[in-house]
Design a protein around this motif. Structure first.
Motif, PDB file in Angstrom:
ATOM      1  N   GLY A 159       0.198  12.233 -23.902  1.00 21.48           N
ATOM      2  CA  GLY A 159       1.467  11.938 -23.250  1.00 21.48           C
ATOM      3  C   GLY A 159       1.748  12.916 -22.122  1.00 21.48           C
ATOM      4  N   ASP A 160       1.508  14.197 -22.391  1.00 24.18           N
ATOM      5  CA  ASP A 160       1.717  15.219 -21.358  1.00 24.18           C
ATOM      6  C   ASP A 160       0.836  14.952 -20.136  1.00 24.18           C
ATOM      7  OD1 ASP A 160       3.469  16.465 -23.081  1.00 24.18           O
ATOM      8  OD2 ASP A 160       2.068  18.051 -23.696  1.00 24.18           O
ATOM      9  N   ALA A 161      -0.433  14.620 -20.379  1.00 22.58           N
ATOM     10  CA  ALA A 161      -1.364  14.357 -19.273  1.00 22.58           C
ATOM     11  C   ALA A 161      -0.936  13.120 -18.477  1.00 22.58           C
ATOM     12  CB  ALA A 161      -2.783  14.173 -19.811  1.00 22.58           C
ATOM     13  N   THR A 162      -0.348  12.139 -19.161  1.00 20.64           N
ATOM     14  CA  THR A 162       0.144  10.936 -18.484  1.00 20.64           C
ATOM     15  C   THR A 162       1.329  11.274 -17.584  1.00 20.64           C
ATOM     16  OG1 THR A 162      -0.584   9.615 -20.384  1.00 20.64           O
ATOM     17  CG2 THR A 162       0.935   8.561 -18.855  1.00 20.64           C
ATOM     18  N   LEU A 163       2.205  12.148 -18.055  1.00 19.49           N
ATOM     19  CA  LEU A 163       3.334  12.592 -17.235  1.00 19.49           C
ATOM     20  C   LEU A 163       2.844  13.327 -15.988  1.00 19.49           C
ATOM     21  CD1 LEU A 163       6.339  13.095 -16.689  1.00 19.49           C
ATOM     22  CD2 LEU A 163       6.191  15.102 -18.186  1.00 19.49           C
ATOM     23  N   ILE A 164       1.846  14.196 -16.164  1.00 20.22           N
ATOM     24  CA  ILE A 164       1.284  14.928 -15.022  1.00 20.22           C
ATOM     25  C   ILE A 164       0.686  13.953 -14.004  1.00 20.22           C
ATOM     26  CG2 ILE A 164      -0.526  16.560 -14.327  1.00 20.22           C
ATOM     27  CD1 ILE A 164       0.005  17.904 -17.144  1.00 20.22           C
ATOM     28  N   ARG A 165       0.009  12.905 -14.493  1.00 14.23           N
ATOM     29  CA  ARG A 165      -0.557  11.908 -13.592  1.00 14.23           C
ATOM     30  C   ARG A 165       0.558  11.219 -12.794  1.00 14.23           C
ATOM     31  NH1 ARG A 165      -5.246   8.966 -12.707  1.00 14.23           N
ATOM     32  NH2 ARG A 165      -6.166  11.024 -13.119  1.00 14.23           N
ATOM     33  N   ALA A 166       1.709  11.022 -13.412  1.00 12.89           N
ATOM     34  CA  ALA A 166       2.827  10.412 -12.687  1.00 12.89           C
ATOM     35  C   ALA A 166       3.195  11.248 -11.470  1.00 12.89           C
ATOM     36  CB  ALA A 166       4.034  10.258 -13.615  1.00 12.89           C
ATOM     37  N   TYR A 167       3.264  12.555 -11.638  1.00 10.96           N
ATOM     38  CA  TYR A 167       3.610  13.432 -10.511  1.00 10.96           C
ATOM     39  C   TYR A 167       2.481  13.475  -9.471  1.00 10.96           C
ATOM     40  CZ  TYR A 167       7.940  15.086 -12.577  1.00 10.96           C
ATOM     41  OH  TYR A 167       9.218  15.147 -13.066  1.00 10.96           O
ATOM     42  N   GLN A 168       1.246  13.413  -9.931  1.00  9.15           N
ATOM     43  CA  GLN A 168       0.125  13.375  -8.985  1.00  9.15           C
ATOM     44  C   GLN A 168       0.210  12.124  -8.103  1.00  9.15           C
ATOM     45  OE1 GLN A 168      -3.075  13.569 -11.832  1.00  9.15           O
ATOM     46  NE2 GLN A 168      -3.354  15.788 -11.582  1.00  9.15           N
ATOM     47  N   LEU A 169       0.560  11.002  -8.715  1.00 11.59           N
ATOM     48  CA  LEU A 169       0.682   9.752  -7.962  1.00 11.59           C
ATOM     49  C   LEU A 169       1.850   9.802  -6.984  1.00 11.59           C
ATOM     50  CD1 LEU A 169      -0.069   7.370 -10.937  1.00 11.59           C
ATOM     51  CD2 LEU A 169      -1.340   7.370  -8.782  1.00 11.59           C
ATOM     52  N   LEU A 170       2.963  10.347  -7.435  1.00 14.17           N
ATOM     53  CA  LEU A 170       4.126  10.453  -6.559  1.00 14.17           C
ATOM     54  C   LEU A 170       3.809  11.300  -5.327  1.00 14.17           C
ATOM     55  CD1 LEU A 170       7.017   9.298  -6.780  1.00 14.17           C
ATOM     56  CD2 LEU A 170       7.739  11.533  -7.630  1.00 14.17           C
ATOM     57  N   ALA A 171       2.965  12.306  -5.521  1.00  9.36           N
ATOM     58  CA  ALA A 171       2.576  13.207  -4.418  1.00  9.36           C
ATOM     59  C   ALA A 171       1.737  12.501  -3.352  1.00  9.36           C
ATOM     60  CB  ALA A 171       1.823  14.409  -4.966  1.00  9.36           C
ATOM     61  N   GLU A 172       1.242  11.291  -3.652  1.00  9.40           N
ATOM     62  CA  GLU A 172       0.474  10.528  -2.667  1.00  9.40           C
ATOM     63  C   GLU A 172       1.369   9.796  -1.667  1.00  9.40           C
ATOM     64  OE1 GLU A 172      -2.417   7.931  -4.401  1.00  9.40           O
ATOM     65  OE2 GLU A 172      -3.068   9.415  -5.882  1.00  9.40           O
ATOM     66  N   LYS A 220       0.829  -1.213   0.000  1.00  3.67           N
ATOM     67  CA  LYS A 220       0.000   0.000   0.000  1.00  3.67           C
ATOM     68  C   LYS A 220       0.858   1.255   0.000  1.00  3.67           C
ATOM     69  CE  LYS A 220      -3.806   2.249   2.486  1.00  3.67           C
ATOM     70  NZ  LYS A 220      -4.707   2.172   3.676  1.00  3.67           N
ATOM     71  N   GLU A 221       1.943   1.234   0.772  1.00  2.49           N
ATOM     72  CA  GLU A 221       2.841   2.387   0.836  1.00  2.49           C
ATOM     73  C   GLU A 221       3.620   2.575  -0.466  1.00  2.49           C
ATOM     74  OE1 GLU A 221       3.964   2.546   5.599  1.00  2.49           O
ATOM     75  OE2 GLU A 221       4.973   1.085   4.292  1.00  2.49           O
ATOM     76  N   GLY A 222       3.934   1.474  -1.130  1.00  7.97           N
ATOM     77  CA  GLY A 222       4.740   1.555  -2.340  1.00  7.97           C
ATOM     78  C   GLY A 222       3.962   1.762  -3.625  1.00  7.97           C
ATOM     79  N   LEU A 223       2.649   1.465  -3.591  1.00  8.17           N
ATOM     80  CA  LEU A 223       1.866   1.439  -4.828  1.00  8.17           C
ATOM     81  C   LEU A 223       1.787   2.781  -5.557  1.00  8.17           C
ATOM     82  CD1 LEU A 223       0.355  -0.500  -6.633  1.00  8.17           C
ATOM     83  CD2 LEU A 223      -1.722  -0.065  -5.310  1.00  8.17           C
ATOM     84  N   PRO A 224       1.541   3.916  -4.890  1.00 10.50           N
ATOM     85  CA  PRO A 224       1.476   5.180  -5.640  1.00 10.50           C
ATOM     86  C   PRO A 224       2.761   5.472  -6.425  1.00 10.50           C
ATOM     87  CG  PRO A 224       0.550   5.474  -3.457  1.00 10.50           C
ATOM     88  CD  PRO A 224       1.190   4.124  -3.461  1.00 10.50           C
ATOM     89  N   ALA A 225       3.909   5.237  -5.802  1.00  9.96           N
ATOM     90  CA  ALA A 225       5.182   5.483  -6.483  1.00  9.96           C
ATOM     91  C   ALA A 225       5.383   4.501  -7.640  1.00  9.96           C
ATOM     92  CB  ALA A 225       6.339   5.371  -5.500  1.00  9.96           C
ATOM     93  N   ALA A 226       4.983   3.242  -7.433  1.00  8.68           N
ATOM     94  CA  ALA A 226       5.094   2.247  -8.509  1.00  8.68           C
ATOM     95  C   ALA A 226       4.246   2.654  -9.710  1.00  8.68           C
ATOM     96  CB  ALA A 226       4.664   0.871  -7.992  1.00  8.68           C
ATOM     97  N   LEU A 227       3.037   3.126  -9.446  1.00  8.29           N
ATOM     98  CA  LEU A 227       2.163   3.585 -10.535  1.00  8.29           C
ATOM     99  C   LEU A 227       2.727   4.827 -11.204  1.00  8.29           C
ATOM    100  CD1 LEU A 227      -1.347   3.081  -8.873  1.00  8.29           C
ATOM    101  CD2 LEU A 227      -0.201   1.585 -10.525  1.00  8.29           C
ATOM    102  N   ALA A 228       3.385   5.699 -10.427  1.00  8.08           N
ATOM    103  CA  ALA A 228       4.026   6.885 -11.004  1.00  8.08           C
ATOM    104  C   ALA A 228       5.116   6.476 -11.985  1.00  8.08           C
ATOM    105  CB  ALA A 228       4.610   7.761  -9.896  1.00  8.08           C
ATOM    106  N   ILE A 229       5.894   5.462 -11.617  1.00  8.98           N
ATOM    107  CA  ILE A 229       6.939   4.944 -12.511  1.00  8.98           C
ATOM    108  C   ILE A 229       6.322   4.404 -13.796  1.00  8.98           C
ATOM    109  CG2 ILE A 229       8.572   3.024 -12.788  1.00  8.98           C
ATOM    110  CD1 ILE A 229       9.807   5.268 -11.202  1.00  8.98           C
ATOM    111  N   GLU A 230       5.212   3.659 -13.661  1.00  6.95           N
ATOM    112  CA  GLU A 230       4.555   3.093 -14.843  1.00  6.95           C
ATOM    113  C   GLU A 230       3.972   4.184 -15.729  1.00  6.95           C
ATOM    114  OE1 GLU A 230       3.104   0.043 -17.450  1.00  6.95           O
ATOM    115  OE2 GLU A 230       4.781   0.278 -16.053  1.00  6.95           O
ATOM    116  N   MET A 231       3.381   5.221 -15.124  1.00  5.08           N
ATOM    117  CA  MET A 231       2.837   6.337 -15.906  1.00  5.08           C
ATOM    118  C   MET A 231       3.946   7.065 -16.652  1.00  5.08           C
ATOM    119  SD  MET A 231      -0.418   6.468 -15.845  1.00  5.08           S
ATOM    120  CE  MET A 231      -1.752   5.722 -14.913  1.00  5.08           C
ATOM    121  N   PHE A 232       5.065   7.292 -15.973  1.00  6.33           N
ATOM    122  CA  PHE A 232       6.183   7.957 -16.646  1.00  6.33           C
ATOM    123  C   PHE A 232       6.673   7.127 -17.828  1.00  6.33           C
ATOM    124  CE2 PHE A 232      10.653   8.575 -17.479  1.00  6.33           C
ATOM    125  CZ  PHE A 232      10.718   9.947 -17.671  1.00  6.33           C
TER     126      PHE A 232
END
Length: 324
Positions: free
Chosen positions: A107-120, A59-71
């Protein structure tokens, strides 16, 4: 520790659950389409493996993992435009199915989502996570630019090629692991070790890809065998063949890289025959394994019980013997 297959399932389900908005549909539908194409989700798996290795929960690692996948998917969307690629994993690329402008914006919106996920992630870790993430993101762009620059150069050295694939491919694996380690509370030395492990595995991964493009089983590889030869891509194999070839072999190899009209299968057959004469496949495997050995050494140096490292060892072996 979860298995790699279990982590792939967790990531796949999380990507489905964390959906994009419906409007404007023309922006978000291409992203949903692209993510649905699938993939092995190897990079986010690494983040979760590292997080678990050092004591964080899924649970703690999932937002960052998804951020990596989005990037990663953001880079693929834009790479497809630059490469003018019609297909991605057997499906139409976004710029082909929609248009170039849509692919750029999606692509730009996907990159932004990566940062949103990392912020979690935990607020107290965010500054350090961003430092690692942003360094990686900049280096990936540098690697892509070098790759495009190489297309215009007559010759590229082995050292230049390895530097390029380190940036374009490998630092993302290293950062995926280091980010997981940060979430698990690893110290600086173990963060450095796991990053080094990821970078070296990434280089070995790309060298295996170079080998498979020439020597892979067409029924398993998933794309045309010999594609790099047709396109004169400056892979590890071609760079070393041009360096080692003498006499008529050298002349023929240069001939095939210079002519614009040719029978594709004939070119693949003749260039592959020259590679065989020069022992290029064996040379590439040796170089691949040298990076794998450096990766194993970094893994061994980590202050974690060996049984906890087994999933990473399994992951490495899967990459090195893969057929697609």
């Amino acid at each position: 520790m979860h298995s790699i297959a279990a982590l792939q399932t967790i990531i796949g389900e999380a990507l489905t659950e964390r959906n994009f908005p419906d409007n404007p549909n023309t922006l978000y539908e291409p992203i949903k389409y692209f993510l649905a194409i699938g993939g092995k989700r190897l990079r986010p798996v690494l983040t979760l493996l590292a997080a678990e290795l050092f004591g964080a929960t899924i649970k703690e690692g999932l937002p960052a993992a998804l951020a990596i996948e989005m990037f990663h998917n953001f880079t693929l969307m834009h790479d497809d435009i630059m490469d003018e690629a019609p297909l991605r994993r057997g499906q139409e690329t976004i710029h082909k199915k929609w248009d170039i402008n849509t692919a750029i914006l999606s692509g730009d919106a996907t990159l932004i989502r990566a940062y949103q996920l990392l912020a979690e992630c935990k607020p107290e870790l965010l500054a350090e996570l961003l430092k690692v993430f942003n360094k990686m993101a900049q280096e990936v762009c540098e690697g892509q630019q070098l790759d495009m620059d190489f297309e215009k150069l007559a010759t590229v050295t082995e050292e230049e090629y390895l530097h390029m694939i380190r940036l374009k491919t490998s630092v993302l694996l290293g950062a995926a692991l280091e980010i997981g380690a940060i979430l698990g509370g690893a110290d600086k030395q173990d963060r450095s070790n796991i990053y080094t492990f990821g970078v070296n595995i990434g280089i070995a991964f790309q060298l295996q890809d170079d080998i498979l493009d020439v020597y892979g089983d067409p029924s398993k590889f998933g794309k045309q065998v010999g594609g790099d030869i047709i396109e004169n891509k400056k892979t590890y194999l071609l760079i070393n063949a041009l360096q080692l070839a003498k006499g008529s072999d050298k002349q023929e190899l240069i001939h095939w890289t210079e002519i614009n009209e040719f029978d594709q299968q004939q070119k693949i057959d003749r260039v592959t025959a020259i590679y065989n004469d020069l022992g290029i496949e064996k040379l590439a495997h040796k170089k691949k394994m040298s990076f794998a050995e450096q990766a194993y050494q970094a893994l061994e140096a980590m202050a974690v019980a060996r049984e906890k490292k087994l999933s990473l060892i399994e992951f490495t072996e899967t990459l090195l013997i893969r057929e697609h």
